[in-house]
Design a protein around this motif. Structure first.
Motif, short mmCIF file in Angstrom:
data_model
loop_
_atom_site.label_atom_id
_atom_site.label_comp_id
_atom_site.label_asym_id
_atom_site.label_seq_id
_atom_site.Cartn_x
_atom_site.Cartn_y
_atom_site.Cartn_z
N MET A 194 35.12 40.45 31.04
CA MET A 194 36.31 40.86 30.28
C MET A 194 37.54 40.94 30.97
O MET A 194 38.44 40.70 30.74
N LYS A 195 37.34 41.43 32.51
CA LYS A 195 38.56 41.69 33.45
C LYS A 195 38.53 40.45 34.25
O LYS A 195 37.73 40.65 35.21
N GLU A 196 39.47 39.98 34.30
CA GLU A 196 39.80 38.72 35.09
C GLU A 196 40.69 38.85 36.12
O GLU A 196 41.04 37.95 37.05
N VAL A 197 41.55 40.06 36.22
CA VAL A 197 42.41 40.24 37.11
C VAL A 197 42.52 41.71 37.55
O VAL A 197 42.46 42.58 36.56
N LYS A 249 32.43 47.72 35.15
CA LYS A 249 31.62 47.56 33.82
C LYS A 249 32.27 46.32 33.25
O LYS A 249 31.88 45.16 32.64
N MET A 250 33.73 46.31 33.10
CA MET A 250 34.41 45.30 32.44
C MET A 250 34.48 43.99 33.28
O MET A 250 34.68 42.76 32.76
N ILE A 251 34.65 44.08 34.64
CA ILE A 251 34.48 42.73 35.60
C ILE A 251 33.32 42.48 35.23
O ILE A 251 32.87 41.08 35.18
N ALA A 260 44.62 39.94 30.74
CA ALA A 260 43.46 39.56 31.69
C ALA A 260 42.92 40.70 32.53
O ALA A 260 41.93 40.74 32.90
N ALA A 261 43.81 41.79 32.93
CA ALA A 261 43.62 42.93 33.82
C ALA A 261 43.12 43.99 32.81
O ALA A 261 42.92 45.15 33.50
#
Length: 174
Positions: free
Chosen positions: A21-24, A15-17, A109-110
């Motif tokens: 929001m989540k780039e790593v 969901k974050m990807i 970023a993760a």
């Protein structure tokens, strides 16, 4: 035959990807593929996550391959500390010229704190897989639509996928 990677990711991280929001993605290991390579996102679990797509209507997201991204860079995470120091070693990124830099931006970023990353890595080193060119499918795919790849002494051999990988595994690029 083009190789890619299938990543098993929990619904909360998916969901974050999906939200950008989540780039790593932090992992304990990495593939032997050179970057950039394609990575498919398998959303694990059975939390009942559904999304409404303008083209496909309401779609089940968990237990499906929900999308893909290009992994254009992988950073190596290592523990660096001073000999004899009472401070525990800190997570650092190994730079291309073999220096170290703080991992704070990568962990942000993760969507991880250093404590969360340490708990996951259990004191070991890790890798930060960078997510770019994210594409979420209108119709998530079943796992069996992908073809796995197994290493043999003669090279990579196609195999049927019967269950998701524990962390990640090689697949044939679609």
């Amino acid at each position: 035959m083009s190789k890619a990677v299938l990543l098993s990711i929990r619904p909360n991280w998916c969901k974050m990807i999906w939200a950008g929001m989540k780039e790593v993605e932090v992992r304990k290991t990495r593939p032997t593929l050179e970057t950039p390579f394609k990575a498919y996102i398998y959303c694990t679990g059975h939390d009942g996550w559904v999304m409404k797509s303008p083209k496909a209507g309401v779609q089940k997201m968990d237990s499906r391959v929900i999308g893909e991204f290009t992994c254009d860079k992988i950073d190596k995470l290592v523990h660096v500390g001073m000999m004899g120091s009472i401070e525990p070693p800190k997570l650092q990124i190994v730079t291309p010229d073999l220096w170290y830099k703080p991992a704070d931006e990568l962990l942000q970023a993760a969507c991880l704190t250093e404590a969360e990353a340490e708990k996951y890595l259990k004191g070991g080193d890790g890798y930060g897989w960078h997510i770019s060119d994210l594409r979420i499918y209108d119709r998530p795919r079943k796992l069996q639509e992908l073809t796995g790849l197994r290493n043999t002494r003669f090279g990579m051999e196609p195999v049927e996928i019967t269950r998701p990988p524990q962390s990640w595994g090689y697949v044939r690029e679609l």
